[in-house]
Design a protein around this motif. Structure first.
Motif, PDB file in Angstrom:
ATOM      1  N   ASN A 155       0.820  -1.220   0.000  1.00 47.59           N
ATOM      2  CA  ASN A 155       0.000   0.000   0.000  1.00 47.59           C
ATOM      3  C   ASN A 155       0.850   1.265   0.000  1.00 47.59           C
ATOM      4  OD1 ASN A 155      -2.096  -1.743   0.335  1.00 47.59           O
ATOM      5  ND2 ASN A 155      -2.638  -1.119   2.421  1.00 47.59           N
ATOM      6  N   PHE A 156       2.149   1.106   0.249  1.00 48.60           N
ATOM      7  CA  PHE A 156       2.988   2.285   0.476  1.00 48.60           C
ATOM      8  C   PHE A 156       4.285   2.211  -0.330  1.00 48.60           C
ATOM      9  CE2 PHE A 156       0.626   1.297   4.414  1.00 48.60           C
ATOM     10  CZ  PHE A 156      -0.192   2.419   4.450  1.00 48.60           C
ATOM     11  N   PRO A 157       4.207   2.474  -1.642  1.00 55.02           N
ATOM     12  CA  PRO A 157       5.426   2.422  -2.462  1.00 55.02           C
ATOM     13  C   PRO A 157       6.500   3.343  -1.877  1.00 55.02           C
ATOM     14  CG  PRO A 157       3.467   2.763  -3.831  1.00 55.02           C
ATOM     15  CD  PRO A 157       3.002   2.845  -2.400  1.00 55.02           C
ATOM     16  N   GLY A 158       7.716   2.826  -1.823  1.00 59.71           N
ATOM     17  CA  GLY A 158       8.821   3.643  -1.295  1.00 59.71           C
ATOM     18  C   GLY A 158       8.937   3.609   0.220  1.00 59.71           C
ATOM     19  N   VAL A 159       8.155   2.728   0.874  1.00 59.56           N
ATOM     20  CA  VAL A 159       8.177   2.733   2.342  1.00 59.56           C
ATOM     21  C   VAL A 159       9.535   2.278   2.891  1.00 59.56           C
ATOM     22  CG1 VAL A 159       7.241   0.391   2.700  1.00 59.56           C
ATOM     23  CG2 VAL A 159       6.776   2.208   4.375  1.00 59.56           C
ATOM     24  N   VAL A 160      10.236   1.450   2.126  1.00 58.34           N
ATOM     25  CA  VAL A 160      11.565   1.013   2.578  1.00 58.34           C
ATOM     26  C   VAL A 160      12.494   2.227   2.694  1.00 58.34           C
ATOM     27  CG1 VAL A 160      13.644  -0.214   1.811  1.00 58.34           C
ATOM     28  CG2 VAL A 160      11.431  -1.369   1.776  1.00 58.34           C
ATOM     29  N   GLN A 161      12.517   3.037   1.657  1.00 57.56           N
ATOM     30  CA  GLN A 161      13.387   4.215   1.668  1.00 57.56           C
ATOM     31  C   GLN A 161      12.955   5.191   2.769  1.00 57.56           C
ATOM     32  OE1 GLN A 161      12.074   2.789  -1.059  1.00 57.56           O
ATOM     33  NE2 GLN A 161      13.940   2.042  -2.058  1.00 57.56           N
ATOM     34  N   ASP A 162      11.634   5.362   2.928  1.00 58.40           N
ATOM     35  CA  ASP A 162      11.136   6.250   3.990  1.00 58.40           C
ATOM     36  C   ASP A 162      11.588   5.755   5.359  1.00 58.40           C
ATOM     37  OD1 ASP A 162       9.826   7.723   2.073  1.00 58.40           O
ATOM     38  OD2 ASP A 162       7.848   6.845   2.458  1.00 58.40           O
ATOM     39  N   THR A 163      11.491   4.446   5.532  1.00 60.09           N
ATOM     40  CA  THR A 163      11.868   3.857   6.827  1.00 60.09           C
ATOM     41  C   THR A 163      13.358   4.069   7.096  1.00 60.09           C
ATOM     42  OG1 THR A 163      10.127   2.207   6.592  1.00 60.09           O
ATOM     43  CG2 THR A 163      11.882   1.704   8.159  1.00 60.09           C
ATOM     44  N   LEU A 164      14.164   3.844   6.063  1.00 60.38           N
ATOM     45  CA  LEU A 164      15.613   4.034   6.244  1.00 60.38           C
ATOM     46  C   LEU A 164      15.925   5.490   6.585  1.00 60.38           C
ATOM     47  CD1 LEU A 164      17.005   1.756   3.388  1.00 60.38           C
ATOM     48  CD2 LEU A 164      17.138   1.361   5.866  1.00 60.38           C
ATOM     49  N   ARG A 165      15.176   6.410   5.966  1.00 57.30           N
ATOM     50  CA  ARG A 165      15.405   7.835   6.264  1.00 57.30           C
ATOM     51  C   ARG A 165      15.123   8.140   7.733  1.00 57.30           C
ATOM     52  NH1 ARG A 165      14.101   9.087   0.948  1.00 57.30           N
ATOM     53  NH2 ARG A 165      11.867   8.904   1.286  1.00 57.30           N
ATOM     54  N   VAL A 166      13.997   7.617   8.245  1.00 55.90           N
ATOM     55  CA  VAL A 166      13.659   7.898   9.649  1.00 55.90           C
ATOM     56  C   VAL A 166      14.671   7.219  10.574  1.00 55.90           C
ATOM     57  CG1 VAL A 166      11.927   7.607  11.465  1.00 55.90           C
ATOM     58  CG2 VAL A 166      11.205   8.179   9.141  1.00 55.90           C
ATOM     59  N   LEU A 167      15.007   5.975  10.260  1.00 50.84           N
ATOM     60  CA  LEU A 167      15.998   5.274  11.087  1.00 50.84           C
ATOM     61  C   LEU A 167      17.311   6.048  11.113  1.00 50.84           C
ATOM     62  CD1 LEU A 167      15.349   1.584   9.926  1.00 50.84           C
ATOM     63  CD2 LEU A 167      14.996   2.448  12.251  1.00 50.84           C
ATOM     64  N   GLY A 168      17.725   6.534   9.946  1.00 47.21           N
ATOM     65  CA  GLY A 168      18.984   7.285   9.869  1.00 47.21           C
ATOM     66  C   GLY A 168      18.915   8.578  10.657  1.00 47.21           C
ATOM     67  N   ARG A 169      17.809   9.287  10.488  1.00 47.25           N
ATOM     68  CA  ARG A 169      17.660  10.587  11.176  1.00 47.25           C
ATOM     69  C   ARG A 169      17.686  10.409  12.690  1.00 47.25           C
ATOM     70  NH1 ARG A 169      12.626  12.228   9.285  1.00 47.25           N
ATOM     71  NH2 ARG A 169      11.649  12.032  11.323  1.00 47.25           N
ATOM     72  N   LYS A 170      17.169   9.272  13.152  1.00 45.32           N
ATOM     73  CA  LYS A 170      17.093   9.046  14.596  1.00 45.32           C
ATOM     74  C   LYS A 170      18.319   8.301  15.145  1.00 45.32           C
ATOM     75  CE  LYS A 170      13.291  11.081  15.621  1.00 45.32           C
ATOM     76  NZ  LYS A 170      13.282  12.186  16.601  1.00 45.32           N
ATOM     77  N   GLY A 171      19.320   8.101  14.294  1.00 49.89           N
ATOM     78  CA  GLY A 171      20.554   7.470  14.771  1.00 49.89           C
ATOM     79  C   GLY A 171      20.480   5.959  14.874  1.00 49.89           C
ATOM     80  N   TRP A 172      19.458   5.348  14.227  1.00 49.60           N
ATOM     81  CA  TRP A 172      19.297   3.909  14.342  1.00 49.60           C
ATOM     82  C   TRP A 172      20.003   3.140  13.228  1.00 49.60           C
ATOM     83  CZ3 TRP A 172      16.132   0.402  17.417  1.00 49.60           C
ATOM     84  CH2 TRP A 172      15.729   0.981  18.625  1.00 49.60           C
ATOM     85  N   LEU A 173      20.795   3.829  12.408  1.00 50.28           N
ATOM     86  CA  LEU A 173      21.566   3.097  11.394  1.00 50.28           C
ATOM     87  C   LEU A 173      23.046   3.062  11.751  1.00 50.28           C
ATOM     88  CD1 LEU A 173      19.790   4.173   8.075  1.00 50.28           C
ATOM     89  CD2 LEU A 173      19.506   2.078   9.417  1.00 50.28           C
ATOM     90  N   ASP A 174      23.377   3.455  12.971  1.00 46.88           N
ATOM     91  CA  ASP A 174      24.772   3.311  13.388  1.00 46.88           C
ATOM     92  C   ASP A 174      25.030   1.844  13.753  1.00 46.88           C
ATOM     93  OD1 ASP A 174      23.617   2.911  15.846  1.00 46.88           O
ATOM     94  OD2 ASP A 174      24.471   4.683  16.796  1.00 46.88           O
ATOM     95  N   ALA A 175      26.315   1.504  13.894  1.00 39.50           N
ATOM     96  CA  ALA A 175      26.669   0.087  14.093  1.00 39.50           C
ATOM     97  C   ALA A 175      26.019  -0.470  15.354  1.00 39.50           C
ATOM     98  CB  ALA A 175      28.181  -0.055  14.164  1.00 39.50           C
ATOM     99  N   HIS A 176      25.950   0.339  16.374  1.00 42.97           N
ATOM    100  CA  HIS A 176      25.382  -0.168  17.629  1.00 42.97           C
ATOM    101  C   HIS A 176      23.928  -0.589  17.462  1.00 42.97           C
ATOM    102  CE1 HIS A 176      23.930  -0.649  21.604  1.00 42.97           C
ATOM    103  NE2 HIS A 176      23.098   0.352  21.441  1.00 42.97           N
ATOM    104  N   HIS A 177      23.107   0.306  16.890  1.00 44.55           N
ATOM    105  CA  HIS A 177      21.688  -0.040  16.734  1.00 44.55           C
ATOM    106  C   HIS A 177      21.508  -1.201  15.747  1.00 44.55           C
ATOM    107  CE1 HIS A 177      21.104   3.905  18.634  1.00 44.55           C
ATOM    108  NE2 HIS A 177      19.906   3.458  18.967  1.00 44.55           N
ATOM    109  N   VAL A 178      22.231  -1.111  14.627  1.00 42.65           N
ATOM    110  CA  VAL A 178      22.057  -2.134  13.586  1.00 42.65           C
ATOM    111  C   VAL A 178      22.456  -3.519  14.105  1.00 42.65           C
ATOM    112  CG1 VAL A 178      22.985  -2.915  11.369  1.00 42.65           C
ATOM    113  CG2 VAL A 178      22.157  -0.580  11.619  1.00 42.65           C
TER     114      VAL A 178
END
Ligand code: G3P
Ligand code: CA
Length: 290
Positions: A155-178
């Motif tokens: 239902n939400f084309p591009g939701v993967v990219q949107d999710t990665l953007r929010v995760l990145g903005r909130k610091g959840w794509l650093d090695a510790h969180h990942v």
């Protein structure tokens, strides 16, 4: 706080010891108890209040469902429409069928996620619909890990990219969180494969309501965990999953959903699953003697 449970690799354990100093899982034969939709039996599902209730019950990991508003904000909601869990019909009487993606975030903010009969007149009645960003902040504050389910991704084309953007903005794509705090899960393998292409370091879980033994080998090519329907989970399924390694080199984890009785919990423990999601994480912890 030293109560955290580590469920990842030895590299992750090293990192988590240095950053968070989580306690090792007390007994590897005891399944990890994961709060379903936060802790849907203890507070309105997919709310900050539910995440906090899980935390207060000593629960280190929660699962939540993410969808997208009309104007592109990622919010927590399970159903495709707002009817069951909010007061949308009352607040917006002319907006049937009340699909999540038909409402702007400003409109969603007017709704109560605590409006269902179950929570009416409780202290959670005024709980609202949180954004993914707000939940990530809360999990950081609580020092909890996340199974982030991309719900109805078709239902939400591009939701993967949107999710990665929010995760990145909130610091959840650093090695510790990942490495220590995040799995992205979905029923849709193609969505997970898209995410894997963008960020192969993120661990993934594939949901499967049938616990299809024949699909396990293909799952292990892109996922590190499989989330089967608990009633369909068998000893053979668990054995075969554990014999495979996911893309990050560890045996495929088995995390059935949604386990709400002590009989179900004991059965799955005896099958040696790695964990399960539950609406009542407080009760399940007690049943398993955590
Ligand atoms: O853990 C997966 C589980 O949450 C999938 O079921 O319907 O509760 O999203 P559902
Ligand atoms: Ca879910």
């Amino acid at each position: 706080m030293l109560k955290r449970t580590c469920i990842t690799t030895s590299l992750a354990l090293t990192l988590s010891v240095s950053v968070l100093a989580p306690a090792a899982h007390a007994d590897p034969a005891t399944p990890l108890v994961i709060g379903h939709r936060g802790a849907a039996g203890l507070a309105p599902e997919n709310t900050l209040e539910a995440v906090d209730r899980a935390d207060r019950a000593g629960i280190d990991w929660v699962e939540v469902d993410v969808q997208r508003s009309k104007d592109g904000v990622l919010v927590l909601m399970h159903d495709q429409d707002l009817v069951r869990t909010t007061d949308a019909e009352k607040v917006f009487p002319h907006r049937a069928p009340w699909k999540v993606g038909d409402f702007t975030y400003a409109e969603l903010k007017r709704l109560r996620a605590g409006a269902s009969p179950q929570w009416k007149a409780s202290r959670y009645e005024r709980a609202g619909i949180p954004t993914l960003g707000q939940v990530l902040d809360r999990l950081d504050r609580n020092n909890q890990g996340l199974l982030l389910e991309l719900k109805w991704p078709g239902n939400f084309p591009g939701v993967v990219q949107d999710t990665l953007r929010v995760l990145g903005r909130k610091g959840w794509l650093d090695a510790h969180h990942v490495h220590n705090r995040l799995y992205v899960i979905s029923f849709l393998a193609s969505t997970l494969k898209t995410l894997r292409k963008e960020r192969p370091d993120i661990k993934l879980g594939i949901c499967d309501d049938r616990a299809s033994t024949g699909k396990l080998a293909s799952y292990a090519r892109f996922a590190d965990a499989v989330n089967p329907q608990h009633t369909a989970t068998t000893a053979d399924f668990v054995r075969r999953a554990h014999a495979l390694k996911g893309p990050h080199g560890t045996p495929l984890k088995v995390w059935p959903y949604t386990v709400n009785t002590s009989t179900q919990a004991r059965r799955l423990r005896d099958l040696r699953v790695d964990g399960f999601t539950t609406d009542f994480p407080d009760k399940m912890r007690h049943v398993l003697g955590h």
